[in-house]
Enzyme design. Structure first.
Site, PDB file in Angstrom:
ATOM      1  N   ASP A  46       0.814  -1.210   0.000  1.00  0.00           N
ATOM      2  CA  ASP A  46       0.000   0.000   0.000  1.00  0.00           C
ATOM      3  C   ASP A  46       0.852   1.267   0.000  1.00  0.00           C
ATOM      4  O   ASP A  46       0.477   2.274  -0.596  1.00  0.00           O
ATOM      5  CB  ASP A  46      -0.924   0.006   1.220  1.00  0.00           C
ATOM      6  CG  ASP A  46      -2.126  -0.911   1.038  1.00  0.00           C
ATOM      7  OD1 ASP A  46      -2.340  -1.389  -0.087  1.00  0.00           O
ATOM      8  OD2 ASP A  46      -2.841  -1.152   2.023  1.00  0.00           O
ATOM      9  N   ASN A 165      -6.135   6.209  10.891  1.00  0.00           N
ATOM     10  CA  ASN A 165      -7.413   6.545  11.519  1.00  0.00           C
ATOM     11  C   ASN A 165      -7.889   5.452  12.470  1.00  0.00           C
ATOM     12  O   ASN A 165      -8.348   5.729  13.575  1.00  0.00           O
ATOM     13  CB  ASN A 165      -8.458   6.800  10.431  1.00  0.00           C
ATOM     14  CG  ASN A 165      -9.863   6.875  10.967  1.00  0.00           C
ATOM     15  OD1 ASN A 165     -10.291   7.880  11.508  1.00  0.00           O
ATOM     16  ND2 ASN A 165     -10.613   5.791  10.802  1.00  0.00           N
TER      17      ASN A 165
END
EC number: 2.7.1.23
Length: 269
Positions: A46, A165
């Site tokens: 990623d 997050n």
């Protein structure tokens, strides 16, 4: 079709990138083009795809991405390192199929009178102080909402909701929603100082503005990019008008990715 390869420096990734390049060069339907590609293949994880996204950010609306992961399963990578030929076959039979995800628009105004900056994040943006407590006003649609005191704030996209997050207590949001999420980092809550103390999720027709009490000694991130040594007057976050597109040859469902990454394969009993 014009194809580019964006790889990290790992030995496995470099080997996969070399195989891809050779097969693309030998294909009658594909052309390698690192400057003006229609498809960008990210080889790594990623983090590599985030780097590829920012590298080609200026032409994001004209590109579809494909991710090959050479390590652990990633949220943006649908192909494994041993599936190079299958991917090339899919590229040669491409019919324009895609899936898109929302992006985060970041507009920064500075106290020094210099020009403002505009950035776009795929995962998230954070604001922290280099040392001490960060104190900042949070406005929603230009109306004061609260004064935050704590370590910092994380503003995430739905796909980015599974990254930093989540680690600071934010909710995981399906990318079917065009939403912006703000999560607190170690907020100060007592009988004198008070914040909401939970993540805030806003719709696409609203925006959030953060105004630090002290414009100096703050660190602003946009994915893996860092903005510092500039006095920040305000930052406005909203859903971007642009989106990121992935070539949907084989696309793992979002909640399947979440289950695989955080729960893992397990027996039903």
């Amino acid at each position: 079709m014009r194809v580019s390869i964006y790889s990290n420096d790992g030995s496995t990734s470099n080997e996969v990138a070399s195989q891809l390049k050779e097969k693309i060069d030998n294909s009658s339907k594909l052309q390698y083009d690192g400057l003006n590609p229609q498809i960008v293949i990210s080889v790594g994880g990623d983090g590599t795809l985030l780097s590829a996204f920012h590298h080609y950010n200026d032409s994001i609306n004209n590109i579809r991405f494909v991710g090959i992961h050479t390590g652990h399963l990633g949220f943006y990578t649908d192909w494994r390192d041993y599936e190079v030929q299958q991917l090339v076959d899919s590229l040669e039979n491409d019919n324009g199929q895609s899936v898109s995800y929302p992006l985060l628009s970041i507009n920064i105004n500075y106290k020094d009178g210099g020009p403002s900056d505009s950035m776009v994040a795929l995962n998230e943006s954070t604001l922290k102080r280099i040392n001490g407590t960060m104190v900042t006003d949070i406005n929603i649609k230009n109306e004061f909402f609260e004064k935050f005191r704590g370590d910092g704030l994380c503003v995430a996209t739905p796909t980015g909701s599974t990254a930093y997050n989540k680690s600071v207590g934010g909710a995981i949001i399906s990318p079917e929603f065009d939403a912006v999420q703000v999560s607190e980092m170690a907020s100060i809550n007592n009988r004198v100082f008070r914040t909401l103390g939970s993540p805030i999720i806003i719709p696409p027709d609203e925006w959030i503005t953060i105004i630090p009490d002290n414009p100096y000694h703050n660190i602003l991130t946009c994915d893996q990019l860092v903005v510092q040594n500039r006095p920040i007057q305000s930052i406005t976050y909203s859903i971007s008008n642009d989106r990121i597109y992935f070539a949907q040859y084989r696309h793992t469902h979002f909640w399947k990715r979440v289950s695989n990454s955080f729960i893992g394969v397990h027996d039903n009993d």
